[in-house]
Design an enzyme around this catalytic site. Structure first.
Site, PDB file in Angstrom:
ATOM      1  N   ARG A 206      -1.217   5.976  21.648  1.00  0.00           N
ATOM      2  CA  ARG A 206      -0.151   5.157  22.223  1.00  0.00           C
ATOM      3  C   ARG A 206      -0.698   3.888  22.887  1.00  0.00           C
ATOM      4  O   ARG A 206      -0.074   2.826  22.835  1.00  0.00           O
ATOM      5  CB  ARG A 206       0.636   5.988  23.248  1.00  0.00           C
TER       6      ARG A 206
ATOM      7  N   HIS B 213       0.711   0.115  22.280  1.00  0.00           N
ATOM      8  CA  HIS B 213       1.169  -0.763  23.365  1.00  0.00           C
ATOM      9  C   HIS B 213       0.279  -1.993  23.529  1.00  0.00           C
ATOM     10  O   HIS B 213       0.707  -2.980  24.115  1.00  0.00           O
ATOM     11  CB  HIS B 213       1.268   0.022  24.679  1.00  0.00           C
TER      12      HIS B 213
ATOM     13  N   ASP C 108      -5.353  -7.255  21.190  1.00  0.00           N
ATOM     14  CA  ASP C 108      -6.342  -8.097  21.858  1.00  0.00           C
ATOM     15  C   ASP C 108      -6.843  -7.493  23.164  1.00  0.00           C
ATOM     16  O   ASP C 108      -7.474  -8.190  23.972  1.00  0.00           O
ATOM     17  CB  ASP C 108      -5.732  -9.486  22.139  1.00  0.00           C
TER      18      ASP C 108
ATOM     19  N   ASN D  26       4.822   0.657  30.649  1.00  0.00           N
ATOM     20  CA  ASN D  26       3.449   1.146  30.828  1.00  0.00           C
ATOM     21  C   ASN D  26       3.208   1.884  32.142  1.00  0.00           C
ATOM     22  O   ASN D  26       2.376   2.806  32.192  1.00  0.00           O
ATOM     23  CB  ASN D  26       2.462  -0.024  30.739  1.00  0.00           C
TER      24      ASN D  26
ATOM     25  N   PRO E 239       9.558  -1.383  21.944  1.00  0.00           N
ATOM     26  CA  PRO E 239      10.882  -0.794  21.751  1.00  0.00           C
ATOM     27  C   PRO E 239      11.182   0.255  22.818  1.00  0.00           C
ATOM     28  O   PRO E 239      10.296   0.982  23.250  1.00  0.00           O
ATOM     29  CB  PRO E 239      10.776  -0.141  20.367  1.00  0.00           C
TER      30      PRO E 239
ATOM     31  N   HIS F 236       4.629  10.342  17.027  1.00  0.00           N
ATOM     32  CA  HIS F 236       5.234  11.300  17.965  1.00  0.00           C
ATOM     33  C   HIS F 236       5.070  12.748  17.514  1.00  0.00           C
ATOM     34  O   HIS F 236       5.656  13.642  18.106  1.00  0.00           O
ATOM     35  CB  HIS F 236       6.714  10.958  18.189  1.00  0.00           C
ATOM     36  N   THR F 237       4.256  12.972  16.493  1.00  0.00           N
ATOM     37  CA  THR F 237       3.864  14.341  16.157  1.00  0.00           C
ATOM     38  C   THR F 237       2.864  14.893  17.171  1.00  0.00           C
ATOM     39  O   THR F 237       2.565  16.087  17.172  1.00  0.00           O
ATOM     40  CB  THR F 237       3.261  14.433  14.736  1.00  0.00           C
TER      41      THR F 237
ATOM     42  N   THR G 215       4.673  21.088  18.192  1.00  0.00           N
ATOM     43  CA  THR G 215       3.215  21.259  18.049  1.00  0.00           C
ATOM     44  C   THR G 215       2.503  19.978  18.515  1.00  0.00           C
ATOM     45  O   THR G 215       1.910  19.266  17.708  1.00  0.00           O
ATOM     46  CB  THR G 215       2.842  21.546  16.575  1.00  0.00           C
TER      47      THR G 215
ATOM     48  N   ASP H 202       0.761  16.766  12.456  1.00  0.00           N
ATOM     49  CA  ASP H 202       1.339  17.440  11.287  1.00  0.00           C
ATOM     50  C   ASP H 202       2.699  16.808  10.975  1.00  0.00           C
ATOM     51  O   ASP H 202       3.009  15.724  11.485  1.00  0.00           O
ATOM     52  CB  ASP H 202       1.453  18.948  11.572  1.00  0.00           C
TER      53      ASP H 202
HETATM   54  C1  HEM Z   1       9.465   3.425  17.310  1.00  0.00           C
HETATM   55  C2  HEM Z   1       9.536   3.064  18.579  1.00  0.00           C
HETATM   56  C3  HEM Z   1       8.914   3.862  19.692  1.00  0.00           C
HETATM   57  C4  HEM Z   1       9.522   4.207  20.851  1.00  0.00           C
HETATM   58  C5  HEM Z   1      10.926   3.840  21.282  1.00  0.00           C
HETATM   59  C6  HEM Z   1       8.575   4.992  21.601  1.00  0.00           C
HETATM   60  C7  HEM Z   1       8.812   5.506  22.875  1.00  0.00           C
HETATM   61  C8  HEM Z   1       8.001   6.409  23.520  1.00  0.00           C
HETATM   62  C9  HEM Z   1       8.274   6.996  24.797  1.00  0.00           C
HETATM   63  C10 HEM Z   1       9.509   6.709  25.664  1.00  0.00           C
HETATM   64  C11 HEM Z   1       7.269   7.851  25.095  1.00  0.00           C
HETATM   65  C12 HEM Z   1       7.131   8.707  26.350  1.00  0.00           C
HETATM   66  C13 HEM Z   1       6.604   7.864  27.501  1.00  0.00           C
HETATM   67  C14 HEM Z   1       6.717   8.575  28.838  1.00  0.00           C
HETATM   68  O1  HEM Z   1       7.421   9.575  28.939  1.00  0.00           O
HETATM   69  O2  HEM Z   1       6.080   8.116  29.797  1.00  0.00           O
HETATM   70  C15 HEM Z   1       6.342   7.804  23.992  1.00  0.00           C
HETATM   71  C16 HEM Z   1       5.184   8.550  23.898  1.00  0.00           C
HETATM   72  C17 HEM Z   1       4.288   8.443  22.865  1.00  0.00           C
HETATM   73  N1  HEM Z   1       4.319   7.525  21.839  1.00  0.00           N
HETATM   74 FE1  HEM Z   1       5.891   6.363  21.334  1.00  0.00          FE
HETATM   75  N2  HEM Z   1       7.431   5.117  20.886  1.00  0.00           N
HETATM   76  C18 HEM Z   1       7.578   4.437  19.713  1.00  0.00           C
HETATM   77  C19 HEM Z   1       6.627   4.262  18.730  1.00  0.00           C
HETATM   78  C20 HEM Z   1       5.358   4.785  18.785  1.00  0.00           C
HETATM   79  C21 HEM Z   1       4.295   4.451  17.871  1.00  0.00           C
HETATM   80  C22 HEM Z   1       4.385   3.393  16.770  1.00  0.00           C
HETATM   81  C23 HEM Z   1       3.229   5.217  18.222  1.00  0.00           C
HETATM   82  C24 HEM Z   1       1.860   5.257  17.591  1.00  0.00           C
HETATM   83  C25 HEM Z   1       1.648   5.127  16.302  1.00  0.00           C
HETATM   84  C26 HEM Z   1       3.631   6.031  19.346  1.00  0.00           C
HETATM   85  C27 HEM Z   1       2.852   6.987  19.949  1.00  0.00           C
HETATM   86  C28 HEM Z   1       3.234   7.731  21.057  1.00  0.00           C
HETATM   87  C29 HEM Z   1       2.467   8.851  21.557  1.00  0.00           C
HETATM   88  C30 HEM Z   1       1.228   9.437  20.896  1.00  0.00           C
HETATM   89  C31 HEM Z   1       3.121   9.282  22.710  1.00  0.00           C
HETATM   90  C32 HEM Z   1       2.670  10.420  23.649  1.00  0.00           C
HETATM   91  C33 HEM Z   1       1.637   9.848  24.623  1.00  0.00           C
HETATM   92  C34 HEM Z   1       1.033  10.851  25.612  1.00  0.00           C
HETATM   93  O3  HEM Z   1       1.261  12.050  25.499  1.00  0.00           O
HETATM   94  O4  HEM Z   1       0.318  10.366  26.498  1.00  0.00           O
HETATM   95  N3  HEM Z   1       4.918   5.716  19.670  1.00  0.00           N
HETATM   96  N4  HEM Z   1       6.805   6.899  23.055  1.00  0.00           N
END
Ligand code: HEM
Ligand SMILES: *[C@@H]1O[C@H](CO)[C@@H](O)[C@H](O)[C@H]1NC(C)=O
Ligand SMILES: *[C@@H]1O[C@H](CO)[C@@H](O)[C@H](O)[C@H]1NC(C)=O
Length: 302
Positions: A64, A68, A76, A96, A165, A195-196, A225, A230
């Site tokens: 993530r 970001h 960068d 963030n 987003p 988000h897997t 999981t 996966d």
């Molecule tokens: C499509 C639009 C996306 C939205 C709206 C979004 C939104 C979010 C939100 C709200 C969270 C939880 C943050 C929190 O509770 O503090 C999250 C977690 C996460 N996002 Fe996304 N995300 C998006 C795309 C992506 C992309 C493109 C990736 C990577 C390829 C990604 C990877 C992750 C990961 C791995 C987590 C878990 C992080 C952790 O456990 O520390 N997300 N995302």
């Protein structure tokens, strides 16, 4: 200067000028550090493996962190800069603050890499990009060759974190948001597959999503999981069990339903598309050639 000397200089000087222009627009290359520091990539991999072994969630957090970084003014490492005179940090902005994790792991990797390379030759932006790939691999996901040669920004762009987003976004909003970064619908669906792995705060959870509905807990897994890369994320969407509204928006009776279905049934298709889209995301507006710098400390400009 004789005529032939001048002619010679005319051609040579043009060639030098062209070479400089070419290098400042240089494209990224997977072999960028092969000569200057062959130990750089194995060092990053080992340290990511150790960090993920210590805490499985760190793999998700590092993935993530890269997302970001790239969506805000390009890949960068601007996200790593701390608040300082003349620098407004991105770290405390709404998307963030108290949410993005892994900064210390990146700092540890950077100091080790600079030690094995005998100097600051590998950028923080490249370390973040490679660490994201190695995190996916450490949690059982696909691998790919990472194009390298990014340089680090000398500023941070907190106002541009609005390019990230939000979790309540509709499909049309998500598509427009990704399009602004040069990414299409297939990239959106494949990359949302990130988000897997990982966790999210229950305040974002859809009511249909059961892991937060017991009450009391602040964090829930993005799929059932969360430490395995996966296709369970896509299977959950098909069952209307998406965690975030922005997850379920990908399978809600619209144009991206078919792709979600394909990924849910075909791990090979998801892996191949995820790898391809990660390379595209990693190529968003990099600083190359003479632009930016190689930071000594990822949290500060030199
Ligand atoms: C499509 C639009 C996306 C939205 C709206 C979004 C939104 C979010 C939100 C709200 C969270 C939880 C943050 C929190 O509770 O503090 C999250 C977690 C996460 N996002 Fe996304 N995300 C998006 C795309 C992506 C992309 C493109 C990736 C990577 C390829 C990604 C990877 C992750 C990961 C791995 C987590 C878990 C992080 C952790 O456990 O520390 N997300 N995302
Ligand atoms: C970030 O979170 C901290 C709590 O950890 C809070 O004190 C601070 O006000 C937040 N910053 C912004 C800019 O919202
Ligand atoms: C799904 O589509 C319906 C009908 O357009 C809409 O009201 C709802 O907000 C959508 N849900 C999600 C999670 O996108």
């Amino acid at each position: 200067m004789t005529y032939s000397n001048r002619l010679f200089c005319f051609h040579l000087c043009n060639m030098v000028a062209l070479a400089i222009i070419a290098s400042s627009h240089a494209t990224l290359s997977p072999t960028f550090y092969d000569k200057v520091c062959p130990q750089a990539l194995p060092t990053i991999k080992k340290m990511v493996q150790a960090a993920v072994q210590k805490e499985r969630r760190m793999g998700a957090s590092l993935l993530r962190l890269h997302f970001h970084d790239c969506f805000v003014h390009g890949c960068d490492a601007s996200i790593l800069l701390d608040e300082a005179p003349g620098i407004r940090t991105e770290k405390t902005t709404a998307p963030n603050n108290n949410s993005v994790r892994g900064y210390e792991v990146i700092d540890q990797i950077k100091s080790k890499v600079d030690q094995v390379c005998r100097g600051p030759v590998v950028s923080c932006a490249d370390i973040v990009t490679v660490a994201a790939r190695d995190s996916v691999v450490a949690l059982g996901g696909p691998t790919w060759k990472v194009p390298l040669g990014r340089r680090d920004s000398t500023d941070a762009y907190p106002d541009e974190t609005s390019d990230l987003p939000g979790p309540a976004s509709s499909l049309s909003t998500l598509l427009a948001n990704f399009k602004k970064q040069g990414l299409d619908a297939r990239d959106l669906v494949a990359l949302s597959g990130g988000h897997t792995i990982g966790l999210a705060r229950c305040i974002f959870a859809r009511p249909e999503q059961s892991d937060c509905s017991r009450g009391g807990q602040t964090l829930g897994p993005l799929d059932s999981t969360p430490t395995h890369f996966d296709t369970v994320y896509f299977k959950s969407l098909v069952k209307n069990k998406g965690f975030l509204p922005s997850d379920q928006a990908l399978f809600n009776g619209s144009s991206t339903d078919s792709l979600v279905k394909i990924y849910s049934l075909n791990p090979g298709a998801f892996s191949a598309d995820f790898a391809r889209s990660m390379i595209k995301m990693g190529n968003i507006r990099p600083l190359t050639g003479t632009h930016g710098q190689i930071r000594v400390n990822c949290g500060k400009r030199n």
